[in-house]
Design a protein around this motif. Structure first.
Motif, PDB file in Angstrom:
ATOM      1  N   LEU B  24      -3.523   8.132  -9.691  1.00 26.06           N
ATOM      2  CA  LEU B  24      -3.967   8.126  -8.287  1.00 26.06           C
ATOM      3  C   LEU B  24      -5.468   8.360  -8.187  1.00 26.06           C
ATOM      4  CD1 LEU B  24      -1.041  10.078  -6.573  1.00 26.06           C
ATOM      5  CD2 LEU B  24      -1.489   7.622  -6.518  1.00 26.06           C
ATOM      6  N   VAL B 103      -1.328   2.674  -0.791  1.00 26.24           N
ATOM      7  CA  VAL B 103      -1.920   4.011  -0.871  1.00 26.24           C
ATOM      8  C   VAL B 103      -2.948   4.065  -2.001  1.00 26.24           C
ATOM      9  CG1 VAL B 103      -1.429   6.431  -1.385  1.00 26.24           C
ATOM     10  CG2 VAL B 103       0.079   5.161   0.133  1.00 26.24           C
ATOM     11  N   LEU B 107      -6.799   4.894  -1.563  1.00 27.91           N
ATOM     12  CA  LEU B 107      -7.460   5.977  -2.309  1.00 27.91           C
ATOM     13  C   LEU B 107      -8.717   5.449  -3.000  1.00 27.91           C
ATOM     14  CD1 LEU B 107      -4.434   7.859  -3.941  1.00 27.91           C
ATOM     15  CD2 LEU B 107      -5.976   8.722  -2.188  1.00 27.91           C
ATOM     16  N   LEU B 118      -8.147  15.176  -2.330  1.00 26.77           N
ATOM     17  CA  LEU B 118      -6.901  14.779  -1.683  1.00 26.77           C
ATOM     18  C   LEU B 118      -5.728  14.786  -2.679  1.00 26.77           C
ATOM     19  CD1 LEU B 118      -6.474  13.691   1.280  1.00 26.77           C
ATOM     20  CD2 LEU B 118      -6.247  11.450   0.232  1.00 26.77           C
ATOM     21  N   VAL B 119      -5.983  14.198  -3.857  1.00 30.38           N
ATOM     22  CA  VAL B 119      -4.902  14.101  -4.850  1.00 30.38           C
ATOM     23  C   VAL B 119      -4.513  15.482  -5.361  1.00 30.38           C
ATOM     24  CG1 VAL B 119      -4.340  13.250  -7.161  1.00 30.38           C
ATOM     25  CG2 VAL B 119      -5.470  11.749  -5.532  1.00 30.38           C
ATOM     26  N   ARG B 121      -4.879  18.338  -3.874  1.00 29.51           N
ATOM     27  CA  ARG B 121      -4.329  19.203  -2.818  1.00 29.51           C
ATOM     28  C   ARG B 121      -2.954  18.740  -2.367  1.00 29.51           C
ATOM     29  NH1 ARG B 121      -2.384  22.246  -0.314  1.00 29.51           N
ATOM     30  NH2 ARG B 121      -2.970  23.405   1.546  1.00 29.51           N
ATOM     31  N   TYR B 122      -2.816  17.430  -2.143  1.00 26.85           N
ATOM     32  CA  TYR B 122      -1.585  16.954  -1.519  1.00 26.85           C
ATOM     33  C   TYR B 122      -0.617  16.269  -2.480  1.00 26.85           C
ATOM     34  CZ  TYR B 122      -3.908  18.025   2.840  1.00 26.85           C
ATOM     35  OH  TYR B 122      -4.548  18.682   3.847  1.00 26.85           O
ATOM     36  N   PHE B 123      -1.106  15.835  -3.657  1.00 18.62           N
ATOM     37  CA  PHE B 123      -0.141  15.273  -4.609  1.00 18.62           C
ATOM     38  C   PHE B 123       0.204  16.288  -5.699  1.00 18.62           C
ATOM     39  CE2 PHE B 123       1.057  13.061  -8.512  1.00 18.62           C
ATOM     40  CZ  PHE B 123       2.201  12.422  -8.052  1.00 18.62           C
ATOM     41  N   ASP B 125      -0.224  19.346  -5.435  1.00 19.90           N
ATOM     42  CA  ASP B 125       0.251  20.551  -4.747  1.00 19.90           C
ATOM     43  C   ASP B 125      -0.524  21.806  -5.120  1.00 19.90           C
ATOM     44  OD1 ASP B 125       2.002  19.934  -2.823  1.00 19.90           O
ATOM     45  OD2 ASP B 125       3.786  20.017  -4.105  1.00 19.90           O
ATOM     46  N   LEU B 153      -8.635   7.994   5.998  1.00 15.68           N
ATOM     47  CA  LEU B 153      -7.349   7.339   5.805  1.00 15.68           C
ATOM     48  C   LEU B 153      -6.713   6.964   7.145  1.00 15.68           C
ATOM     49  CD1 LEU B 153      -5.748   9.343   2.853  1.00 15.68           C
ATOM     50  CD2 LEU B 153      -6.842   7.108   2.794  1.00 15.68           C
TER      51      LEU B 153
END
Lengths: 486, 169
Positions: B24, B103, B107, B118-119, B121-123, B125, B153
């Motif tokens: 990602l 997506v 990105l 982003l990756v 924090r949100y992928f 975790d 986004l």
């Protein structure tokens, strides 16, 4: 867009990525090796830095300074050997030798480079003129021929590092001992440790070095062990030998195929271990077995109608061909091959192919234990287990175009030594593809230690399939290739 | 402390996520696998430090990002071998595949700093604090980059066109 939505989208995108679980055990083994190498490099770097600092310090000391002044060098952890030296041992006793010395760098038992030599027995019909500039240390049994000689030279006994040691002082070699000892005229001496049935003799044009090596004799510290000799052994025997010495053997075996393809490379003999014979290492250390180059190892595969195909590398004008096939209980098959033709033979190392029919009592639906015996080396047979071929699965329509290029087409195994450390998968593939007209290629499959790729024609038709393997040093290299079937 | 056991357990638990995170972040799957393995091997040699850091994920991601950035500096990735055959990469218009491709494309259009935050924090975790540790930046910077990334986004037309209109604010 809020956090929940982006999380969902990323999760979906992540699931769409065909990442396979990492083989944790393989990675652990590779990490251990890497960590070991890193530590070694660190130790060497620190040693070098200390040596440079000390040398600089000595050079900067004013001539009038007090030589008795205590050193300000910090006392570090206990070293097994002085800086720039490593310990080598046998029978529980070790000496320190320069780190850059090899191990058993001999021809006909004569050292051809600075080296440690372990007693391999004497080749009476093979002698070379000695090399006067070469230094060597020999670890031999006290009962051997050279051991006998040096025991007779013992001048006195003294206690050295807690051992009773017979001292044969370093003197110019008188060359009066016949052909059983090198006779270079270089100073030579020995220490005799009768209690351990061991004689260590050193010879060097650099007389102080010979003295220094012999003076370093010591018992191997508690918690350490020496790496035994495994050269020429079959894999199982080599593992057993190393484990008996208190070592752990790495699971990686370079010559063994694990991709389930029908070709099985017959594992050839062990050529050594990554830590050479005599190396003093902590008990329980991991040692890796090294095998001879895969190309020279024979291969075998099951064909239809109970036929077995064997290939061995050798002379194309005097091919080694299968003479007989024996079978035994438990699906054991032994194939004997011998050389035909002659008397003059080319030495082109081409694959010679034989096809034999398996005896009736062999069940081709079960794994077959195959032993290949070559007439010229009957005491070193090759072994492999042939698995029955997987059942045929009709290809999906999407795969039809790629069907002609499968792993079965990998028929040419390349003879090569280990790639340079740091050779990435892409570097290895690109370099090899460039050597074949620089066509476009795609990776079709990849695991931690293996990868497959296909060279494509300009219209996308597969032309050549090749296989890459990650070697124990982490570098990738092309291992085999084959033309795709049309 | 059972270093080998801990390491193996961590690889088994987080290995795939690390690889997917690297993809990602813009790397091909084979490259991602290579870099993740390199990063994990580096971590193993300092596993006592990794565990002592109390924030194993943050430490490992930091090593991984360093490996990625070193690799990007060192090599020209003009050639990108693909993990899949060309035929298989031409995917059907299944919703999931379309979402995944869209997506990843979105990105790629983000600035690298925003994409990384982003990756992680949100992928991956990671928390704001772990993300900050992994990147060596203040927590406030993480939050501001996240905010900007989410705004970008939201304005991405390709995401807005996704089946089910997932990106509707």
């Amino acid at each position: 867009m809020n956090e929940t939505q982006i999380r969902e989208l990323l999760e979906t995108a992540g699931q769409d990525i065909a990442a396979e679980p990492i083989d944790a055990d393989s990675l652990l083994a590779a990490s251990r090796r890497s960590a070991r190498t890193r530590r070694l490099v660190q130790v060497l770097s620190v040693s070098t830095a200390v040596a440079v600092i000390v040398a600089l310090g000595l050079a900067l000391i004013p001539r009038g300074s007090d030589p008795q002044k205590p050193s300000t060098e910090p006392v570090t952890e206990e070293r097994l050997a002085p800086p720039g030296m490593r310990l080598v041992g046998m029978n529980g006793v070790a000496v320190a030798v320069p780190e850059d010395w090899g191990t058993n760098q001999t021809r006909c038992d004569v050292a051809v480079e600075n080296t440690v030599v372990f007693d391999k027995g004497t080749h009476r019909w093979c002698r070379l003129a000695p090399f006067p500039d070469v230094s060597s240390v020999h670890l031999v049994k006290a009962s051997s021929l050279s051991g006998d000689y040096w025991r007779a030279q013992v001048d006195h006994f003294e206690a050295v590092n807690g051992m009773r040691v017979g001292i044969a002082p370093v003197r110019p070699n008188s060359c009066s001992t016949g052909i059983e000892l090198p006779c270079t005229g270089a100073p030579a001496g020995a220490v005799v440790i009768t209690a351990e049935d061991l004689v260590i003799w050193a010879e060097s044009p650099d007389e102080p070095l010979a003295r220094e090596v012999l003076a370093s004799v010591r018992l191997i510290p508690a918690g350490y062990t020496t790496v035994p000799d495994v050269v020429g052994m079959a894999e199982a025997k080599a593992r057993e030998t190393l484990e008996q010495a208190g070592l752990t053997v790495a699971d990686d075996v370079v010559c063994r195929q694990s991709d389930g393809g029908p070709w099985v490379e017959l594992c050839s003999d062990v050529t050594g271990s990554d830590v050479p014979q005599g190396g003093v290492v902590p008990a329980g250390s991991e040692v890796e077995l090294l095998f001879s180059s895969g190309q020279l190892a024979p291969g075998a595969r099951l064909l239809s109608h109970r036929r077995l195909e064997i290939f061995v590398y050798g002379s194309s004008s005097c091919p080694e061909l299968a003479d007989s096939v024996d079978s035994a209980a438990n699906n054991l098959v032994t194939v004997h091959v011998s050389q035909h033709g002659g008397p003059i033979c080319t030495s082109d190392l081409r694959p010679n192919r034989s096809v034999v029919t398996l005896p009736a009592n062999i069940d081709t639906g079960q794994p077959i234990s195959l032993t290949l015996v070559r007439a010229y080396a009957a005491s070193h047979p090759y072994n492999a287990v042939l698995k029955p071929p997987a059942p045929f699965t009709p290809p999906s329509p999407e795969a039809t175009r790629w069907l002609p290029c499968t792993r079965d087409d990998l028929v040419v195994f390349l003879n090569r030594s280990a790639p340079a450390t740091g050779t990435s998968l892409r570097m290895a593939a690109r370099s090899w593809v460039d050597s074949r007209d620089g066509q476009r290629y795609v990776l079709t499959d990849k695991s931690a230690n293996e990868a497959y790729a296909v060279i494509l024609e300009s219209d996308g038709t597969p032309r050549v399939i090749f296989k890459l393997r990650r070697w124990p040093n982490g570098g990738w290299a092309v291992e085999a290739f084959g033309e795709c079937r049309r | 402390m059972d270093t080998d056991g801990d390491f193996t357990a961590y690889v088994a638990a987080r290995g795939q996520t690390l690889v997917r995170s690297a993809v990602l972040l813009g790397w091909s799957l084979p490259e991602a696998e290579d870099h993740v393995q390199t990063a994990l091997m580096r971590c193993y040699s300092n596993w006592d430090k990794v565990t002592a850091a109390a924030d194993i994920d943050a430490y490992v991601y930091r090593v991984l990002l360093n490996a990625l950035s070193t690799s990007r500096r060192r090599k020209w990735w003009g050639e990108r071998p693909t993990a899949e055959l060309p035929e298989t990469s031409v995917a059907d218009a299944a919703d999931q595949v379309a979402v995944g491709a869209a997506v990843r494309a979105a990105l790629k259009r983000l600035p690298e700093q925003q994409r990384t935050v982003l990756v992680l924090r949100y992928f991956a975790d990671l928390t704001d604090r772990q993300t900050a540790k992994a990147l060596g930046i203040p927590v406030g910077t993480v939050k501001s980059r996240l905010s900007r990334a989410l705004t970008e986004l939201s304005n991405d037309d390709h995401l807005a066109d996704l089946p089910g209109n997932r990106s509707t604010p």
